[in-house]
Design a protein around this motif. Structure first.
Motif, PDB file in Angstrom:
ATOM      1  N   GLU A  55       0.826  -1.551   0.150  1.00 25.12           N
ATOM      2  CA  GLU A  55      -0.205  -0.145   0.208  1.00 25.12           C
ATOM      3  C   GLU A  55       0.856   1.587  -0.077  1.00 25.12           C
ATOM      4  OE1 GLU A  55      -4.061   1.712   0.447  1.00 25.12           O
ATOM      5  OE2 GLU A  55      -2.689  -0.063   0.190  1.00 25.12           O
ATOM      6  N   ARG A  90       2.468   1.727  -3.392  1.00 20.22           N
ATOM      7  CA  ARG A  90       1.080   1.906  -4.559  1.00 20.22           C
ATOM      8  C   ARG A  90       1.703   4.139  -3.647  1.00 20.22           C
ATOM      9  NH1 ARG A  90      -2.158  -2.543  -4.806  1.00 20.22           N
ATOM     10  NH2 ARG A  90      -2.840  -2.105  -2.296  1.00 20.22           N
ATOM     11  N   GLY A 114      -6.850  -1.029  -5.350  1.00 20.00           N
ATOM     12  CA  GLY A 114      -5.894  -0.448  -4.227  1.00 20.00           C
ATOM     13  C   GLY A 114      -6.392   0.426  -3.123  1.00 20.00           C
TER      14      GLY A 114
END
Lengths: 179, 180
Positions: A74, A77, B126
Protein backbone atom coordinates in the motif's frame (compact mmCIF):
# COMPACT_ATOMS: atom_id res chain seq x y z
CA UNK A 1 -16.48 -28.53 2.25
CA UNK A 2 -19.69 -26.49 2.23
CA UNK A 3 -19.57 -22.73 2.33
CA UNK A 4 -20.75 -22.69 5.97
CA UNK A 5 -18.09 -25.23 6.97
CA UNK A 6 -15.48 -23.24 5.12
CA UNK A 7 -16.51 -20.05 6.95
CA UNK A 8 -16.42 -21.82 10.29
CA UNK A 9 -12.96 -23.27 9.62
CA UNK A 10 -11.73 -19.84 8.63
CA UNK A 11 -13.12 -18.22 11.75
CA UNK A 12 -11.56 -20.84 14.01
CA UNK A 13 -8.18 -20.25 12.43
CA UNK A 14 -8.13 -16.46 12.49
CA UNK A 15 -10.21 -15.40 15.50
CA UNK A 16 -7.59 -16.32 18.15
CA UNK A 17 -5.22 -13.82 16.51
CA UNK A 18 -7.60 -10.87 16.11
CA UNK A 19 -6.25 -8.75 18.93
CA UNK A 20 -2.62 -9.28 18.00
CA UNK A 21 -3.38 -8.48 14.37
CA UNK A 22 -5.38 -5.38 15.22
CA UNK A 23 -2.55 -4.10 17.42
CA UNK A 24 -0.08 -4.72 14.62
CA UNK A 25 -2.32 -2.92 12.11
CA UNK A 26 -2.56 0.04 14.45
CA UNK A 27 1.18 0.20 15.04
CA UNK A 28 1.91 -0.03 11.33
CA UNK A 29 -0.57 2.61 10.22
CA UNK A 30 -0.92 4.80 13.30
CA UNK A 31 -4.56 5.64 12.65
CA UNK A 32 -7.81 3.83 13.32
CA UNK A 33 -9.37 3.99 9.85
CA UNK A 34 -6.21 2.80 8.14
CA UNK A 35 -5.75 0.08 10.75
CA UNK A 36 -9.29 -1.16 10.21
CA UNK A 37 -8.83 -1.14 6.42
CA UNK A 38 -5.59 -3.08 6.71
CA UNK A 39 -7.14 -5.60 9.09
CA UNK A 40 -10.10 -6.05 6.74
CA UNK A 41 -7.93 -6.47 3.66
CA UNK A 42 -5.85 -9.08 5.48
CA UNK A 43 -8.92 -11.14 6.34
CA UNK A 44 -10.16 -11.00 2.75
CA UNK A 45 -6.78 -12.10 1.46
CA UNK A 46 -6.45 -14.83 4.09
CA UNK A 47 -9.90 -16.18 3.24
CA UNK A 48 -8.79 -16.59 -0.35
CA UNK A 49 -5.85 -18.65 0.90
CA UNK A 50 -7.78 -20.84 3.30
CA UNK A 51 -6.36 -24.00 1.73
CA UNK A 52 -2.85 -22.81 2.60
CA UNK A 53 -3.85 -21.43 5.97
CA UNK A 54 -5.17 -24.75 7.31
CA UNK A 55 -1.79 -26.35 6.71
CA UNK A 56 0.32 -23.71 8.45
CA UNK A 57 1.71 -24.53 11.88
CA UNK A 58 1.68 -20.98 13.17
CA UNK A 59 -1.13 -19.12 11.43
CA UNK A 60 -0.68 -16.10 13.72
CA UNK A 61 2.86 -15.42 12.49
CA UNK A 62 1.82 -16.07 8.91
CA UNK A 63 -1.07 -13.63 9.19
CA UNK A 64 1.22 -10.97 10.68
CA UNK A 65 3.65 -11.35 7.77
CA UNK A 66 0.86 -11.08 5.22
CA UNK A 67 -0.42 -7.98 6.97
CA UNK A 68 3.02 -6.39 6.93
CA UNK A 69 3.39 -7.12 3.22
CA UNK A 70 -0.03 -5.62 2.50
CA UNK A 71 1.01 -2.52 4.42
CA UNK A 72 4.26 -2.21 2.44
CA UNK A 73 2.46 -2.73 -0.89
CA UNK A 74 0.00 0.00 0.00
CA UNK A 75 2.81 2.41 0.88
CA UNK A 76 4.58 1.66 -2.40
CA UNK A 77 1.43 2.39 -4.34
CA UNK A 78 1.29 5.78 -2.70
CA UNK A 79 4.95 6.42 -3.44
CA UNK A 80 4.39 5.67 -7.13
CA UNK A 81 1.53 8.13 -7.21
CA UNK A 82 3.83 10.83 -5.80
CA UNK A 83 1.01 11.88 -3.56
CA UNK A 84 0.31 11.31 0.06
CA UNK A 85 -2.86 10.83 2.00
CA UNK A 86 -4.22 13.49 4.25
CA UNK A 87 -3.76 11.22 7.19
CA UNK A 88 -0.15 10.32 6.47
CA UNK A 89 2.16 11.86 9.01
CA UNK A 90 -0.80 12.98 11.08
CA UNK A 91 -0.87 10.44 13.86
CA UNK A 92 -1.57 13.16 16.35
CA UNK A 93 -4.48 12.64 18.66
CA UNK A 94 -5.93 9.45 17.24
CA UNK A 95 -6.12 6.94 20.06
CA UNK A 96 -5.13 9.31 22.82
CA UNK A 97 -8.64 9.27 24.23
CA UNK A 98 -7.98 5.62 25.03
CA UNK A 99 -5.35 6.59 27.59
CA UNK A 100 -6.30 5.57 31.08
CA UNK A 101 -6.30 8.50 33.48
CA UNK A 102 -4.97 8.54 37.03
CA UNK A 103 -6.10 10.43 40.08
CA UNK A 104 -3.94 13.47 39.47
CA UNK A 105 -5.31 15.73 36.68
CA UNK A 106 -2.14 17.81 36.49
CA UNK A 107 0.08 14.77 36.07
CA UNK A 108 -2.40 13.28 33.59
CA UNK A 109 -2.30 16.44 31.50
CA UNK A 110 1.49 16.52 31.55
CA UNK A 111 1.59 12.89 30.52
CA UNK A 112 -0.94 13.45 27.76
CA UNK A 113 1.07 16.38 26.46
CA UNK A 114 4.22 14.25 26.44
CA UNK A 115 2.43 11.50 24.54
CA UNK A 116 1.19 14.06 22.01
CA UNK A 117 4.74 15.21 21.47
CA UNK A 118 5.89 11.62 21.12
CA UNK A 119 3.13 11.21 18.54
CA UNK A 120 4.48 14.13 16.55
CA UNK A 121 8.04 12.87 16.87
CA UNK A 122 7.08 9.39 15.66
CA UNK A 123 5.33 10.96 12.68
CA UNK A 124 8.67 12.43 11.64
CA UNK A 125 10.36 9.03 11.44
CA UNK A 126 10.45 6.98 8.28
CA UNK A 127 8.06 4.02 8.13
CA UNK A 128 11.01 1.63 8.52
CA UNK A 129 12.24 3.29 11.69
CA UNK A 130 8.82 3.98 13.19
CA UNK A 131 7.62 0.40 12.74
CA UNK A 132 10.73 -1.12 14.30
CA UNK A 133 10.75 1.14 17.33
CA UNK A 134 7.02 0.69 17.97
CA UNK A 135 7.11 -3.07 17.59
CA UNK A 136 10.18 -3.45 19.79
CA UNK A 137 9.80 -0.75 22.44
CA UNK A 138 6.02 -0.45 22.62
CA UNK A 139 4.70 -3.88 21.69
CA UNK A 140 7.61 -5.83 23.14
CA UNK A 141 8.42 -7.86 20.02
CA UNK A 142 11.79 -9.64 20.15
CA UNK A 143 14.31 -8.84 17.43
CA UNK A 144 13.82 -12.32 15.98
CA UNK A 145 10.07 -11.79 15.81
CA UNK A 146 10.57 -8.52 13.95
CA UNK A 147 12.99 -10.27 11.63
CA UNK A 148 10.46 -12.94 10.75
CA UNK A 149 7.88 -10.22 10.14
CA UNK A 150 9.80 -7.77 7.98
CA UNK A 151 12.39 -10.17 6.58
CA UNK A 152 15.56 -8.12 7.04
CA UNK A 153 18.75 -9.15 8.91
CA UNK A 154 18.89 -8.68 12.68
CA UNK A 155 21.81 -6.28 12.23
CA UNK A 156 19.67 -4.01 10.07
CA UNK A 157 16.86 -4.09 12.61
CA UNK A 158 19.28 -3.17 15.42
CA UNK A 159 20.61 -0.33 13.33
CA UNK A 160 17.10 0.96 12.56
CA UNK A 161 16.19 0.73 16.23
CA UNK A 162 19.28 2.63 17.25
CA UNK A 163 18.69 5.36 14.67
CA UNK A 164 15.01 5.64 15.46
CA UNK A 165 15.71 6.10 19.17
CA UNK A 166 18.45 8.62 18.46
CA UNK A 167 16.14 10.61 16.19
CA UNK A 168 13.38 10.53 18.79
CA UNK A 169 15.85 11.74 21.41
CA UNK A 170 16.91 14.63 19.19
CA UNK A 171 13.34 15.69 18.44
CA UNK A 172 12.07 15.35 22.00
CA UNK A 173 15.12 17.11 23.42
CA UNK A 174 14.68 19.97 20.98
CA UNK A 175 11.04 20.53 21.91
CA UNK A 176 11.75 20.28 25.65
CA UNK A 177 9.83 17.04 26.27
CA UNK A 178 12.93 15.50 27.79
CA UNK A 179 15.65 17.53 29.47
CA UNK B 1 27.95 13.33 32.86
CA UNK B 2 26.75 13.62 29.28
CA UNK B 3 26.39 9.83 29.13
CA UNK B 4 24.31 9.88 32.31
CA UNK B 5 22.01 12.48 30.72
CA UNK B 6 21.67 10.44 27.53
CA UNK B 7 20.88 7.27 29.47
CA UNK B 8 18.27 9.06 31.55
CA UNK B 9 16.71 10.55 28.41
CA UNK B 10 16.67 7.14 26.73
CA UNK B 11 14.93 5.68 29.76
CA UNK B 12 12.39 8.48 29.65
CA UNK B 13 11.69 7.86 25.96
CA UNK B 14 11.38 4.12 26.58
CA UNK B 15 8.88 4.79 29.35
CA UNK B 16 6.87 7.02 27.00
CA UNK B 17 6.96 4.41 24.25
CA UNK B 18 5.79 1.68 26.63
CA UNK B 19 2.88 3.92 27.56
CA UNK B 20 2.11 4.87 23.98
CA UNK B 21 -1.62 4.24 23.69
CA UNK B 22 -3.77 2.73 21.04
CA UNK B 23 -7.51 2.49 20.99
CA UNK B 24 -9.09 -0.95 21.14
CA UNK B 25 -11.23 -2.02 18.21
CA UNK B 26 -14.80 -0.78 18.32
CA UNK B 27 -17.41 -3.22 19.58
CA UNK B 28 -18.59 -5.36 16.72
CA UNK B 29 -15.67 -4.50 14.44
CA UNK B 30 -14.19 -8.00 14.47
CA UNK B 31 -17.56 -9.59 13.72
CA UNK B 32 -18.21 -7.21 10.82
CA UNK B 33 -14.72 -7.76 9.46
CA UNK B 34 -15.22 -11.51 9.56
CA UNK B 35 -18.55 -11.31 7.75
CA UNK B 36 -17.13 -8.99 5.08
CA UNK B 37 -14.10 -11.24 4.61
CA UNK B 38 -16.12 -14.40 4.05
CA UNK B 39 -18.57 -12.59 1.78
CA UNK B 40 -15.94 -10.72 -0.23
CA UNK B 41 -13.56 -13.71 -0.23
CA UNK B 42 -16.27 -15.96 -1.67
CA UNK B 43 -17.13 -13.38 -4.33
CA UNK B 44 -13.49 -13.05 -5.40
CA UNK B 45 -13.13 -16.83 -5.52
CA UNK B 46 -16.23 -17.07 -7.73
CA UNK B 47 -14.93 -14.37 -10.04
CA UNK B 48 -11.54 -16.05 -10.29
CA UNK B 49 -13.22 -19.32 -11.18
CA UNK B 50 -15.40 -17.69 -13.84
CA UNK B 51 -12.45 -15.90 -15.42
CA UNK B 52 -10.41 -19.08 -15.52
CA UNK B 53 -13.30 -21.18 -16.81
CA UNK B 54 -14.03 -18.95 -19.73
CA UNK B 55 -10.42 -18.29 -20.53
CA UNK B 56 -10.92 -14.56 -20.30
CA UNK B 57 -8.04 -12.16 -20.48
CA UNK B 58 -7.34 -11.29 -16.92
CA UNK B 59 -6.63 -7.85 -15.59
CA UNK B 60 -5.37 -6.26 -18.73
CA UNK B 61 -4.98 -2.65 -17.89
CA UNK B 62 -6.11 -0.37 -20.63
CA UNK B 63 -5.61 3.31 -20.31
CA UNK B 64 -8.27 5.74 -21.36
CA UNK B 65 -7.59 9.42 -21.54
CA UNK B 66 -10.20 11.73 -20.28
CA UNK B 67 -9.00 15.21 -20.86
CA UNK B 68 -11.21 17.47 -18.90
CA UNK B 69 -10.68 20.63 -17.12
CA UNK B 70 -10.24 21.95 -13.73
CA UNK B 71 -9.03 25.33 -14.61
CA UNK B 72 -8.41 26.97 -11.33
CA UNK B 73 -8.32 30.70 -11.69
CA UNK B 74 -10.15 30.62 -15.00
CA UNK B 75 -13.76 29.95 -15.95
CA UNK B 76 -14.81 26.34 -15.58
CA UNK B 77 -14.75 24.26 -18.72
CA UNK B 78 -17.92 22.77 -20.13
CA UNK B 79 -18.32 19.30 -18.70
CA UNK B 80 -16.77 20.20 -15.44
CA UNK B 81 -19.88 20.77 -13.38
CA UNK B 82 -22.20 22.97 -15.34
CA UNK B 83 -24.57 20.33 -16.60
CA UNK B 84 -23.03 20.12 -20.07
CA UNK B 85 -22.24 16.72 -21.56
CA UNK B 86 -20.32 14.66 -19.06
CA UNK B 87 -17.36 12.67 -20.39
CA UNK B 88 -17.71 8.97 -19.85
CA UNK B 89 -16.02 5.61 -20.11
CA UNK B 90 -17.24 2.04 -20.19
CA UNK B 91 -15.44 -0.62 -18.21
CA UNK B 92 -15.86 -4.34 -17.85
CA UNK B 93 -16.74 -5.99 -14.56
CA UNK B 94 -13.66 -6.92 -12.52
CA UNK B 95 -11.28 -5.69 -15.20
CA UNK B 96 -8.96 -2.90 -14.03
CA UNK B 97 -9.04 0.09 -16.31
CA UNK B 98 -6.78 3.09 -16.00
CA UNK B 99 -8.33 6.45 -16.64
CA UNK B 100 -6.01 9.38 -17.01
CA UNK B 101 -7.67 12.50 -15.77
CA UNK B 102 -6.01 15.68 -16.92
CA UNK B 103 -6.30 18.71 -14.74
CA UNK B 104 -5.21 22.06 -15.99
CA UNK B 105 -4.17 24.86 -13.73
CA UNK B 106 -3.43 28.47 -14.61
CA UNK B 107 -0.73 28.62 -11.95
CA UNK B 108 1.31 26.17 -9.91
CA UNK B 109 -0.50 25.20 -6.71
CA UNK B 110 0.90 23.76 -3.50
CA UNK B 111 -1.18 21.82 -0.99
CA UNK B 112 -4.28 21.40 -3.07
CA UNK B 113 -6.73 18.80 -1.82
CA UNK B 114 -8.03 16.28 -4.30
CA UNK B 115 -11.02 14.16 -3.35
CA UNK B 116 -12.22 11.32 -5.53
CA UNK B 117 -15.77 10.13 -4.81
CA UNK B 118 -16.81 6.85 -6.38
CA UNK B 119 -20.26 5.53 -7.21
CA UNK B 120 -21.47 2.27 -5.71
CA UNK B 121 -19.82 -0.71 -7.35
CA UNK B 122 -16.77 1.17 -8.61
CA UNK B 123 -13.53 0.95 -6.67
CA UNK B 124 -10.14 2.50 -6.98
CA UNK B 125 -7.59 -0.30 -7.37
CA UNK B 126 -5.84 -0.79 -4.05
CA UNK B 127 -8.61 0.86 -2.02
CA UNK B 128 -11.26 -1.85 -1.74
CA UNK B 129 -14.54 -0.71 -0.26
CA UNK B 130 -13.59 2.97 -0.08
CA UNK B 131 -16.10 5.38 -1.55
CA UNK B 132 -14.06 8.52 -1.01
CA UNK B 133 -10.30 9.00 -1.11
CA UNK B 134 -8.53 12.27 -0.42
CA UNK B 135 -4.97 13.30 -1.18
CA UNK B 136 -2.99 16.41 -0.66
CA UNK B 137 -1.17 17.18 -3.87
CA UNK B 138 0.58 19.87 -5.86
CA UNK B 139 -0.19 21.02 -9.37
CA UNK B 140 2.16 22.49 -11.90
CA UNK B 141 1.18 25.30 -14.18
CA UNK B 142 -0.44 23.73 -17.22
CA UNK B 143 -1.71 20.19 -17.52
CA UNK B 144 -1.41 17.71 -14.70
CA UNK B 145 -2.05 14.03 -15.08
CA UNK B 146 -3.80 11.86 -12.50
CA UNK B 147 -3.97 8.16 -13.44
CA UNK B 148 -6.78 6.36 -11.63
CA UNK B 149 -7.16 2.61 -12.00
CA UNK B 150 -10.82 1.76 -11.61
CA UNK B 151 -12.31 -1.66 -10.94
CA UNK B 152 -16.01 -2.36 -11.30
CA UNK B 153 -17.24 -4.72 -8.61
CA UNK B 154 -20.90 -4.11 -9.42
CA UNK B 155 -22.81 -3.39 -12.59
CA UNK B 156 -24.63 -0.22 -11.58
CA UNK B 157 -22.03 2.32 -12.67
CA UNK B 158 -22.56 5.98 -11.96
CA UNK B 159 -20.68 9.22 -11.69
CA UNK B 160 -17.17 9.60 -10.41
CA UNK B 161 -16.43 13.00 -8.93
CA UNK B 162 -12.95 14.45 -8.61
CA UNK B 163 -13.00 17.61 -6.54
CA UNK B 164 -9.96 19.83 -6.35
CA UNK B 165 -9.77 22.44 -3.63
CA UNK B 166 -7.20 25.11 -3.03
CA UNK B 167 -7.63 28.02 -0.65
CA UNK B 168 -11.23 29.06 -1.13
CA UNK B 169 -11.50 27.86 -4.71
CA UNK B 170 -12.67 24.50 -5.88
CA UNK B 171 -13.68 22.72 -9.04
CA UNK B 172 -15.40 19.39 -9.53
CA UNK B 173 -14.75 17.10 -12.45
CA UNK B 174 -17.44 14.54 -13.33
CA UNK B 175 -16.89 11.32 -15.17
CA UNK B 176 -19.65 8.94 -16.15
CA UNK B 177 -18.64 5.31 -15.57
CA UNK B 178 -20.70 2.59 -17.24
CA UNK B 179 -20.14 -1.11 -16.60
CA UNK B 180 -20.67 -3.92 -19.06
Amino acid sequence: MSSAEQNLAFEQLVRPHFERLYRLAWRLTGAREEAEDLFQELLIKAYGKLDDLVQIDEPGSWLCRVMYNLFIDERRRFARRRMHTVEEGQLIGDGLEGMPGGNDPVRDNERLEKIRRLDRALAQLSDEHRVVVLLHDTEGYKLEEIQSLIDVPIGTIKSRLHRARARLRDILRADGTIT
Amino acid sequence: MQNDDSNRQDQEILALLKDYPMRAADAGFYEQALVRATHEGSRRQRNRWMLTGFGAAIAATVAAWVVGGLLLGTPELPGASDGAAIPGITIALQEPRTVNLVFASATSLESAMLTVSLPDGIELDGFPGQREITWETSLNEGKNLLPLTLVAVGTAGGELLARLEHDDRDRTFRLRVDVI
